[in-house]
Design an enzyme around this catalytic site. Structure first.
Site, PDB file in Angstrom:
ATOM      1  N   GLN A  81       0.247 -11.597   6.859  1.00 40.87           N
ATOM      2  CA  GLN A  81      -0.707 -10.488   6.983  1.00 40.87           C
ATOM      3  C   GLN A  81      -1.254 -10.416   8.398  1.00 40.87           C
ATOM      4  O   GLN A  81      -1.905 -11.342   8.868  1.00 40.87           O
ATOM      5  CB  GLN A  81      -1.850 -10.694   5.981  1.00 40.87           C
ATOM      6  CG  GLN A  81      -2.961  -9.679   6.064  1.00 40.87           C
ATOM      7  CD  GLN A  81      -4.016  -9.915   4.995  1.00 40.87           C
ATOM      8  OE1 GLN A  81      -3.768 -10.540   3.983  1.00 40.87           O
ATOM      9  NE2 GLN A  81      -5.209  -9.405   5.213  1.00 40.87           N
ATOM     10  N   GLU A  99      -6.632  -8.743  -2.646  1.00 36.49           N
ATOM     11  CA  GLU A  99      -6.870 -10.106  -2.158  1.00 36.49           C
ATOM     12  C   GLU A  99      -8.183 -10.652  -2.687  1.00 36.49           C
ATOM     13  O   GLU A  99      -8.280 -11.818  -3.070  1.00 36.49           O
ATOM     14  CB  GLU A  99      -6.900 -10.121  -0.627  1.00 36.49           C
ATOM     15  CG  GLU A  99      -7.164 -11.491  -0.034  1.00 36.49           C
ATOM     16  CD  GLU A  99      -7.184 -11.499   1.484  1.00 36.49           C
ATOM     17  OE1 GLU A  99      -6.846 -12.534   2.065  1.00 36.49           O
ATOM     18  OE2 GLU A  99      -7.528 -10.469   2.090  1.00 36.49           O
TER      19      GLU A  99
END
Length: 396
Positions: free
Chosen positions: A119, A239
């Protein structure tokens, strides 16, 4: 609300338990060759992408069945997941915001355990203030993007095949505007450099990543150009929200280990420590129930999550709950260990990562829990502004 999982999930649990009993003692460790081997083994049996809609080589499972799988995975002591970021963050984002061509290209290799992701959000001067990123992505003559800039605290970047990157495609636009969400191949010698960051724990899961004109094909743009902030915030919801349920199940295992050590060492005889242990247990139960409630009432676009009313504060509440709880668990681990908690390796000059026991590792790593994935300050601001409707914080 009924927090039992039901007979269908329990049958799924039995299947998962049997498979893990046979396979979980195999190759382990997140990242690296062993982590890749384990991802491929999971993928071959269809255990990756249980909640995805669509046929991408994944099993289909209800939210309750997914919970049962996560619980059994943690209880089996199965290896850390190298594919977590691709499976639980990128995949739901592509299912909700990507094109069918993007889903067809990227989801099957994730489901097979063949491609790993990282990420690319935080930067040295833009961590919690993500809107301040400076990484740019300019158009090439063929319409592709050239990405230039630095990302930091990039988990498992040294093992990743791709990185989803939030970059500024309109340099004239301010803050949240002019950002785009790009899927960038990591294997670009001379254009992508990864530098592992050695942490207090002696390990190096986090990295600096430098992009120097790295190529991202035009078809790797997720959503519209300039709409990256909306896509990025949707991903952070996965997340910080429901995907933390399995993480909390792992926390339960850590707590059990600490309790067992307290009993065998005699530390459990201290009434103050017993009270702290009970508080940790009660808070963990509360977190689990909150996650299950969220799973049952919050829509999860593009996956088989149950439809329900959108709760914009749920991901931030979940992050605040588990971040502080895990830090306190690390502190409890040190208190239970007593003076032995301060003991380290005999030779600090060794170049290899020094050895920590599980309680020392948990304490040191948990120092970052209230920062990564969105700091506590940012989560409270989101709740205040978007849920409670309080006046926005002044921007300098």
């Amino acid at each position: 609300m009924d927090f039992t999982l039901g007979p269908e999930a329990e049958a799924f649990r039995a299947e998962a338990r049997a498979w893990l009993a046979e396979h979980a003692a195999g190759p382990g460790g997140s990242g690296g060759p062993n982590g890749r081997a384990w991802e491929r083994e999971l993928g071959a049996a269809g255990w990756i992408g249980l909640g995805w809609d669509g046929d991408y080589g994944n099993r289909r499972a209800t939210p309750a069945q997914q919970v049962a799988w996560g619980e059994e995975y943690a209880r089996a002591g199965a290896p850390g997941r190298a594919g977590h970021i691709g499976e639980n963050l990128l995949a739901p984002t592509l299912l909700a915001h990507g094109t069918q061509a993007q889903r067809d290209r990227f989801l099957p290799p994730i489901a097979r355990g063949e491609e790993l992701w990282c990420q690319g959000y935080s930067e040295p001067d833009a961590g919690s203030d993500l809107a301040g990123i400076r990484t740019t992505a300019g158009r090439d003559t063929d319409g592709s993007y050239r990405v230039t800039g630095q990302k930091i605290w990039t988990s498992l970047a040294q093992h990743a095949d791709f990185c989803f990157v939030l970059a500024r495609t309109d340099p004239a636009a301010a803050r949240h505007h002019g950002l785009s969400f790009l899927l960038v191949p990591m294997r670009q010698p001379g254009r992508v450099e990864v530098r592992p960051i050695r942490q207090l724990t002696g390990t190096a899961e986090f990295n600096e990543v430098f992009f120097d004109g790295a190529l991202a094909p035009a078809e790797n743009l997720v959503g519209a150009e300039g709409d990256g902030w909306r896509v990025a915030m949707a991903l952070l919801g996965y997340e910080r929200g429901v995907s933390t349920l399995v993480q909390q199940i792992g926390f339960e295992r850590e707590l059990r280990d600490i309790v067992a050590h307290a009993v065998t060492s005699g530390a459990a005889a201290d009434p103050v420590l017993r009270d702290r242990i009970i508080r940790q247990w009660a808070e963990l139960k509360t977190m689990r129930w909150n996650a299950l409630r969220t799973l049952g009432t919050r829509g999860n676009p593009g996956t088989s999550g149950a439809p329900g009313a959108e709760d914009p504060g749920a991901p931030s509440v979940a992050k605040l709950l588990w971040g502080g709880w895990h830090q306190r668990l690390g502190e409890l681990a040190m208190a239970v260990s007593g003076p032995a908690a301060a003991l380290g390796p005999t030779d600090w000059s060794e170049p290899e990562p020094y050895e920590l026991d599980d309680r020392q590792y948990s304490f040191l790593f948990s120092r970052a829990d209230t920062i990564y994935g969105g700091s506590d300050e940012i989560q409270r601001t989101i709740i205040a502004e978007r849920v409670l409707g309080l006046p926005k914080e002044p921007r300098v």
